[in-house]
Design a protein around this motif. Structure first.
Motif, short mmCIF file in Angstrom:
data_model
loop_
_atom_site.label_atom_id
_atom_site.label_comp_id
_atom_site.label_asym_id
_atom_site.label_seq_id
_atom_site.Cartn_x
_atom_site.Cartn_y
_atom_site.Cartn_z
N ASP A 59 -3.59 7.82 -3.18
CA ASP A 59 -2.70 8.81 -3.80
C ASP A 59 -2.76 10.13 -3.05
O ASP A 59 -1.72 10.79 -2.86
CB ASP A 59 -3.09 9.03 -5.27
CG ASP A 59 -2.21 10.04 -5.95
OD1 ASP A 59 -1.02 9.74 -6.18
OD2 ASP A 59 -2.69 11.16 -6.24
N LEU A 108 1.59 8.74 -5.40
CA LEU A 108 1.76 7.36 -5.01
C LEU A 108 2.62 6.66 -6.07
O LEU A 108 2.30 6.71 -7.26
CB LEU A 108 0.40 6.67 -4.91
CG LEU A 108 0.40 5.22 -4.40
CD1 LEU A 108 0.74 5.19 -2.91
CD2 LEU A 108 -0.97 4.59 -4.66
N LYS A 141 -6.68 2.58 -4.19
CA LYS A 141 -5.70 2.93 -5.23
C LYS A 141 -6.43 3.44 -6.47
O LYS A 141 -6.04 4.44 -7.08
CB LYS A 141 -4.85 1.72 -5.60
CG LYS A 141 -3.72 1.41 -4.63
CD LYS A 141 -3.08 0.06 -4.91
CE LYS A 141 -2.48 -0.04 -6.28
NZ LYS A 141 -1.82 -1.36 -6.50
N TYR A 194 0.82 -1.20 0.00
CA TYR A 194 0.00 0.00 0.00
C TYR A 194 0.86 1.26 0.00
O TYR A 194 0.34 2.38 -0.12
CB TYR A 194 -0.92 0.01 1.23
CG TYR A 194 -0.18 0.23 2.54
CD1 TYR A 194 -0.11 1.49 3.12
CD2 TYR A 194 0.49 -0.81 3.17
CE1 TYR A 194 0.59 1.70 4.30
CE2 TYR A 194 1.18 -0.62 4.34
CZ TYR A 194 1.24 0.64 4.90
OH TYR A 194 1.94 0.85 6.07
#
Length: 268
Positions: free
Chosen positions: A251, A262, A245, A123
């Motif tokens: 992000d 990200l 995501k 992550y």
């Protein structure tokens, strides 16, 4: 023959009983989403002393990338979150002992750790960097020979540098990233290996004109971790990471704390 047959039958029965008992114990220890909902809150372990991923603010509250991700998990499960700050060496023991439900704690999914934990897809990720006083001559790993380099014990910085540093490098281990940083600022060591994002934060707040990132030498992806057997929770967390995501929430957290989008995260 009869005695042998009887002995064999008893042996098989005992073995089956022991296997069933072990299976039942494993099942009993498994934690489901229903268990967490019934408990009424999430207890999530995050790493402390590692800004921007985890630190304590002036009011004594945990803040950082991992804290925001932990709270976002609570939002999607509609449960309050108790964030438990942990040192790097205490992360895995805290999970295994049941002190926390799972980890969002900047933990690299290594094969050794995967023997005892279950890791989600990554992550977050950061570069491992060598940080040293301004004007130093460190340009590559070869320049570490004969120097004292600080790392946090048991982290990927520790294992990666131990594997990649040239012979003659004196690796000095500390209990957390805050102590490693202080060792560099007080000149107890010649350089340190820490996450590049953390290094930039330290330079901005404490080390401007004193220390600088000399070079990066490896990439560390970070995964959430659950206890072995927590398959339902593991699957839900993977689904959560995939979803945030795609919708941009992960992000946004990355940009907030690192100042950069990200990065492309590996999957497995």
């Amino acid at each position: 023959m009869k005695m042998t047959t009887l002995f064999y039958a008893k042996f098989v029965a005992c073995a089956l009983a022991a296997t069933c008992a072990l299976g039942a114990a494993a099942d009993a220890g498994a934690q489901t989403l229903g268990d967490l909902i019934k408990k009424g809150k999430l207890t999530i372990g995050v790493v402390s002393g590692t800004p921007p991923f985890g630190s304590i603010d002036a009011k004594g509250a945990p803040v950082g990338y991992d804290v925001d991700v932990a709270n976002l998990i609570g939002k999607y499960l509609n449960l309050p979150v108790e964030v438990v700050p942990l040192t790097a060496p205490s992360r895995v023991p805290s999970l295994e002992s049941g002190k926390v439900d799972f980890l969002v704690a900047t933990l690299a999914p290594t094969p050794e750790r995967a023997k005892t934990l279950m890791f989600t897809m990554p992550y977050s990720a950061f570069e491992l960097a060598i940080v040293a006083p301004v004007g130093g001559k460190f340009k590559a790993l070869a320049d570490l020979k004969g120097k004292k380099v600080g790392v946090t014990r048991g982290t990927t910085n520790d294992t990666a540098l131990s594997r990649m540093a040239p012979a003659g490098t004196a690796i000095v281990r500390f209990e957390d990233d805050a102590t490693v940083t202080q060792a560099l600022l007080s000149k107890q060591v010649d350089a340190v290996s820490i996450p590049s994002t953390m290094a930039l934060d330290i330079i901005k707040t404490r080390g401007a004109g004193k220390i600088e990132v000399r070079f990066s030498y490896s990439l560390q992806p970070n995964s959430m971790a659950v206890r072995r057997g927590d398959f339902e929770l593991h699957q839900w967390l993977n689904n959560f990471i995939y979803y945030v995501k795609l919708n941009g929430e992960l992000d946004a957290i990355a940009r907030k704390w690192s100042g950069a989008p990200l990065p492309a995260l590996p999957t497995f």
